[in-house]
Every structure is written in C-alpha cells, then in structure tokens.
Design a protein around this motif. Structure first.
Motif, PDB file in Angstrom:
ATOM      1  N   GLU A  49       0.844  -1.195   0.000  1.00 30.36           N
ATOM      2  CA  GLU A  49       0.000   0.000   0.000  1.00 30.36           C
ATOM      3  C   GLU A  49       0.878   1.243   0.000  1.00 30.36           C
ATOM      4  N   LEU A  50       0.456   2.273  -0.733  1.00 31.98           N
ATOM      5  CA  LEU A  50       1.282   3.472  -0.898  1.00 31.98           C
ATOM      6  C   LEU A  50       1.518   4.198   0.429  1.00 31.98           C
ATOM      7  N   GLY A  51       0.525   4.249   1.304  1.00 32.95           N
ATOM      8  CA  GLY A  51       0.710   4.883   2.612  1.00 32.95           C
ATOM      9  C   GLY A  51       1.774   4.185   3.436  1.00 32.95           C
ATOM     10  N   PHE A  52       1.751   2.856   3.427  1.00 37.36           N
ATOM     11  CA  PHE A  52       2.770   2.065   4.122  1.00 37.36           C
ATOM     12  C   PHE A  52       4.142   2.304   3.503  1.00 37.36           C
ATOM     13  N   TRP A  53       4.179   2.338   2.154  1.00 39.08           N
ATOM     14  CA  TRP A  53       5.447   2.537   1.455  1.00 39.08           C
ATOM     15  C   TRP A  53       6.062   3.880   1.817  1.00 39.08           C
ATOM     16  N   PHE A  54       5.243   4.954   1.843  1.00 32.68           N
ATOM     17  CA  PHE A  54       5.776   6.273   2.214  1.00 32.68           C
ATOM     18  C   PHE A  54       6.281   6.277   3.642  1.00 32.68           C
ATOM     19  N   ALA A  55       5.569   5.623   4.532  1.00 30.90           N
ATOM     20  CA  ALA A  55       5.993   5.598   5.928  1.00 30.90           C
ATOM     21  C   ALA A  55       7.309   4.846   6.098  1.00 30.90           C
ATOM     22  N   GLN A  56       7.530   3.803   5.302  1.00 33.83           N
ATOM     23  CA  GLN A  56       8.712   2.970   5.470  1.00 33.83           C
ATOM     24  C   GLN A  56       9.899   3.413   4.609  1.00 33.83           C
ATOM     25  N   GLN A  57       9.645   3.792   3.356  1.00 30.45           N
ATOM     26  CA  GLN A  57      10.754   4.072   2.451  1.00 30.45           C
ATOM     27  C   GLN A  57      10.637   5.411   1.735  1.00 30.45           C
ATOM     28  N   GLY A  58       9.443   5.819   1.402  1.00 35.82           N
ATOM     29  CA  GLY A  58       9.246   7.006   0.580  1.00 35.82           C
ATOM     30  C   GLY A  58       9.836   8.265   1.176  1.00 35.82           C
ATOM     31  N   ALA A  59       9.669   8.443   2.477  1.00 38.45           N
ATOM     32  CA  ALA A  59      10.201   9.640   3.129  1.00 38.45           C
ATOM     33  C   ALA A  59      11.727   9.659   3.078  1.00 38.45           C
ATOM     34  N   ILE A  60      12.344   8.495   3.154  1.00 39.46           N
ATOM     35  CA  ILE A  60      13.805   8.425   3.077  1.00 39.46           C
ATOM     36  C   ILE A  60      14.271   8.787   1.674  1.00 39.46           C
ATOM     37  N   TYR A  61      13.591   8.257   0.656  1.00 34.68           N
ATOM     38  CA  TYR A  61      13.946   8.598  -0.728  1.00 34.68           C
ATOM     39  C   TYR A  61      13.796  10.090  -0.982  1.00 34.68           C
ATOM     40  N   VAL A  62      12.711  10.658  -0.511  1.00 34.98           N
ATOM     41  CA  VAL A  62      12.487  12.094  -0.696  1.00 34.98           C
ATOM     42  C   VAL A  62      13.581  12.884   0.014  1.00 34.98           C
ATOM     43  N   PHE A  63      13.979  12.466   1.204  1.00 37.70           N
ATOM     44  CA  PHE A  63      15.037  13.154   1.935  1.00 37.70           C
ATOM     45  C   PHE A  63      16.346  13.126   1.152  1.00 37.70           C
ATOM     46  N   VAL A  64      16.698  11.991   0.572  1.00 39.57           N
ATOM     47  CA  VAL A  64      17.934  11.887  -0.208  1.00 39.57           C
ATOM     48  C   VAL A  64      17.857  12.785  -1.441  1.00 39.57           C
ATOM     49  N   ILE A  65      16.708  12.804  -2.108  1.00 37.69           N
ATOM     50  CA  ILE A  65      16.535  13.684  -3.269  1.00 37.69           C
ATOM     51  C   ILE A  65      16.667  15.145  -2.844  1.00 37.69           C
ATOM     52  N   LEU A  66      16.093  15.500  -1.692  1.00 42.67           N
ATOM     53  CA  LEU A  66      16.181  16.875  -1.206  1.00 42.67           C
ATOM     54  C   LEU A  66      17.617  17.274  -0.875  1.00 42.67           C
ATOM     55  N   ILE A  67      18.437  16.323  -0.468  1.00 44.07           N
ATOM     56  CA  ILE A  67      19.853  16.614  -0.224  1.00 44.07           C
ATOM     57  C   ILE A  67      20.517  17.055  -1.521  1.00 44.07           C
ATOM     58  N   PHE A  68      20.243  16.328  -2.609  1.00 43.65           N
ATOM     59  CA  PHE A  68      20.841  16.697  -3.898  1.00 43.65           C
ATOM     60  C   PHE A  68      20.279  18.019  -4.414  1.00 43.65           C
TER      61      PHE A  68
END
Length: 85
Positions: A49-68
């Motif tokens: 489920e997309l909500g579960f995915w954001f809670a587990q991995q999506g926020a981390i991916y977004v954080f790494v993208i925001l670093i760049f």
C-alpha cells in the motif's frame, strides 16, 4: 553591496531554502506516512500500500533527493554571491 550586506543576503536566502526543503520533507514524511495514510493505502506499488510505502521508504527517498536539490541550490547561491572560489 558591502561584504556584510552580501553575507546577510546569502544567509537569508540559505535559510529560505532550508525552510522550504524541510517543509517538503515534513509534509512527505508526516503527511503521506501518517495523516493521509488511509487515503493513500488504496493505491498499491509493488504489492504494498502506498501509505505504508511512504511511511517505510518514501520519506527516506524524498530526503535523499532533497539533499541533492539542496546541493544544487547552494552551488548556484555560492556563485550568485561570489563564495564559489
């Protein structure tokens, strides 16, 4: 523009970028992972489920993208105010 005015303008713009990027990260991690979780759970990605995915991995991916994104913005800001040398 004096050196002190240039430095003040540089840090003001830097803080603006930080606030915007951290707000995006907060909205993605808290909003998508917690607040809108039930709404996003109707969408599935890779069997999850997309909500579960954001809670587990999506926020981390977004954080790494925001670093760049921050690196790119700061390189432009350094060139704009002459601190790239």
């Amino acid at each position: 523009m004096t050196s002190k005015q240039r430095a003040t303008a540089y840090w003001k713009e830097n803080i603006k970028y930080l606030c915007i990027l951290l707000s995006i990260w907060f909205l993605v991690s808290y909003g998508a992972g917690i607040v809108f979780k039930d709404l996003l759970n109707h969408i599935h990605i890779g069997g999850f489920e997309l909500g579960f995915w954001f809670a587990q991995q999506g926020a981390i991916y977004v954080f790494v993208i925001l670093i760049f994104v921050y690196i790119r913005l700061m390189n432009k800001l350094d060139k704009k105010y002459g601190y790239d040398k």
